[in-house]
Design an enzyme around this catalytic site. Sequence first.
Site, PDB file in Angstrom:
ATOM      1  N   ASP A   1      92.442  28.238   2.445  1.00 38.77           N
ATOM      2  CA  ASP A   1      92.458  28.855   3.773  1.00 38.77           C
ATOM      3  C   ASP A   1      91.736  27.981   4.798  1.00 38.77           C
ATOM      4  O   ASP A   1      90.817  27.234   4.459  1.00 38.77           O
ATOM      5  CB  ASP A   1      91.776  30.235   3.677  1.00 38.77           C
ATOM      6  CG  ASP A   1      92.116  31.111   4.880  1.00 38.77           C
ATOM      7  OD1 ASP A   1      93.138  30.860   5.544  1.00 38.77           O
ATOM      8  OD2 ASP A   1      91.342  32.048   5.156  1.00 38.77           O
TER       9      ASP A   1
ATOM     10  N   LEU B   1      97.738  18.753 -16.912  1.00 42.10           N
ATOM     11  CA  LEU B   1      97.331  19.815 -15.982  1.00 42.10           C
ATOM     12  C   LEU B   1      98.546  20.695 -15.691  1.00 42.10           C
ATOM     13  O   LEU B   1      99.644  20.189 -15.458  1.00 42.10           O
ATOM     14  CB  LEU B   1      96.821  19.204 -14.670  1.00 42.10           C
ATOM     15  CG  LEU B   1      96.446  20.199 -13.562  1.00 42.10           C
ATOM     16  CD1 LEU B   1      95.142  20.923 -13.914  1.00 42.10           C
ATOM     17  CD2 LEU B   1      96.289  19.495 -12.216  1.00 42.10           C
TER      18      LEU B   1
ATOM     19  N   HIS C   1      98.386  22.413   8.550  1.00 40.66           N
ATOM     20  CA  HIS C   1      99.078  22.571   7.257  1.00 40.66           C
ATOM     21  C   HIS C   1      99.414  21.199   6.672  1.00 40.66           C
ATOM     22  O   HIS C   1      99.314  20.984   5.472  1.00 40.66           O
ATOM     23  CB  HIS C   1     100.353  23.406   7.424  1.00 40.66           C
ATOM     24  CG  HIS C   1     100.080  24.805   7.896  1.00 40.66           C
ATOM     25  ND1 HIS C   1      99.123  25.604   7.321  1.00 40.66           N
ATOM     26  CD2 HIS C   1     100.627  25.552   8.893  1.00 40.66           C
ATOM     27  CE1 HIS C   1      99.092  26.780   7.931  1.00 40.66           C
ATOM     28  NE2 HIS C   1      99.980  26.769   8.901  1.00 40.66           N
TER      29      HIS C   1
HETATM   30  C1  IPE Z   1      95.767  33.680   2.311  1.00 43.35           C
HETATM   31  O1  IPE Z   1      95.333  33.281   3.568  1.00 43.35           O
HETATM   32  C2  IPE Z   1      97.080  33.061   1.999  1.00 43.35           C
HETATM   33  C3  IPE Z   1      97.066  31.615   1.782  1.00 43.35           C
HETATM   34  C4  IPE Z   1      96.026  30.840   1.759  1.00 43.35           C
HETATM   35  C5  IPE Z   1      98.374  31.034   1.520  1.00 43.35           C
HETATM   36  P1  IPE Z   1      95.603  34.166   4.879  1.00 43.35           P
HETATM   37  O2  IPE Z   1      95.052  33.391   6.003  1.00 43.35           O
HETATM   38  O3  IPE Z   1      97.044  34.535   4.961  1.00 43.35           O
HETATM   39  O4  IPE Z   1      94.757  35.479   4.577  1.00 43.35           O
HETATM   40  P2  IPE Z   1      94.138  36.544   5.582  1.00 43.35           P
HETATM   41  O5  IPE Z   1      95.248  36.969   6.503  1.00 43.35           O
HETATM   42  O6  IPE Z   1      93.042  35.859   6.326  1.00 43.35           O
HETATM   43  O7  IPE Z   1      93.625  37.626   4.696  1.00 43.35           O
HETATM   44  C1  IPE Z   2      95.997  28.767   5.035  1.00 43.72           C
HETATM   45  O1  IPE Z   2      95.534  28.418   6.292  1.00 43.72           O
HETATM   46  C2  IPE Z   2      97.403  28.311   4.806  1.00 43.72           C
HETATM   47  C3  IPE Z   2      98.406  29.388   4.839  1.00 43.72           C
HETATM   48  C4  IPE Z   2      98.131  30.662   4.915  1.00 43.72           C
HETATM   49  C5  IPE Z   2      99.794  28.977   4.762  1.00 43.72           C
HETATM   50  P1  IPE Z   2      95.736  29.370   7.534  1.00 43.72           P
HETATM   51  O2  IPE Z   2      97.010  29.017   8.214  1.00 43.72           O
HETATM   52  O3  IPE Z   2      95.597  30.791   7.149  1.00 43.72           O
HETATM   53  O4  IPE Z   2      94.515  28.938   8.433  1.00 43.72           O
HETATM   54  P2  IPE Z   2      93.581  29.873   9.289  1.00 43.72           P
HETATM   55  O5  IPE Z   2      93.015  30.910   8.367  1.00 43.72           O
HETATM   56  O6  IPE Z   2      94.438  30.492  10.360  1.00 43.72           O
HETATM   57  O7  IPE Z   2      92.546  28.952   9.822  1.00 43.72           O
HETATM   58 MG    MG Z   3      94.004  32.045   7.008  1.00 42.47          MG
END
Ligand code: IPE
Ligand code: IPE
Ligand code: MG
Length: 247
Positions: free
Chosen positions: A16, A127, A33
């Site tokens: 995240d 792995l 990303h």
């Molecule tokens: C969880 O992150 C999903 C991934 C890392 C793919 P999110 O950013 O979607 O989660 P919330 O919305 O903060 O709970």
């Molecule tokens: C996690 O990073 C990746 C995905 C959920 C695809 P985020 O896109 O949720 O990044 P933040 O949480 O908005 O910073």
């Molecule tokens: Mg996120």
Amino acid sequence: MKIREEAGIHVAIIMDGNGRWATRQGLSRVAGHRAGVAAVRRTVESAPDLGVRVLTIYAFSSDNWARPAQEVESIFWIIRAFLRLECERLRKNGVRLEVIGRRDRIPRALLREIENAEKATAMERTLHLRIAIDYSAQASIAEAVVAVQGIAGEVTAERMRSIITQRLTADCGDVDLLIRTGGEKRLSDYLLWESAYAELFFTDRMWPEFEGSDLVAAVYEFRHRERRFGAVPVLKASSMLVAETAQ
Ligand code: IPE
Ligand code: IPE
Ligand code: MG
């Protein structure tokens, strides 16, 4: 459980913070990303030497469909490029790739890339890399329950529990260590069943900043945690016995 751990641990990562990292740099969320891919590469390469046998990474949750269509499309495009460009390198490094999650809603071109990569790396054993795409833990548990409906005989709660466990963990084992980057302290519908006794590790570091040394630190902390699985610690249990016998 101990024997499994000795064979190598199962680490799960909620990757995240891509969006926040990018926004802070004045970049688009999609650039975040893209930068996240390099962190995946670093993590996959440092995992085996740390005794990681299975690595399950969260790339796209079923709730992420709620994001703007352009971001969703870009994420799929980035995953597809990763699979296409990294497949050979993964195979050479002994990585068996598997994708978990729903397959009926993702773009066809991505699905083809997934199938190619899974086939090309199927024999690798260093792995086991599992990428969660269009994944929901609750949905995966519900699917396991639905599959049980075809099974003959009475399905008691105990039997149901063991069937679900078998379906969800036979190939990968329970999660030993669950890492979440990006500062949030929640599970966001990730591996809920498999993480029943997982050690949790939260870090403020945003996913694109995650380095091999961060994985080292997380595994180091994991090794120093005392896992009890509901029992009393082995050492303490035996010293209690000694104390009782002495009385
Ligand atoms: C969880 O992150 C999903 C991934 C890392 C793919 P999110 O950013 O979607 O989660 P919330 O919305 O903060 O709970
Ligand atoms: C996690 O990073 C990746 C995905 C959920 C695809 P985020 O896109 O949720 O990044 P933040 O949480 O908005 O910073
Ligand atoms: Mg996120």
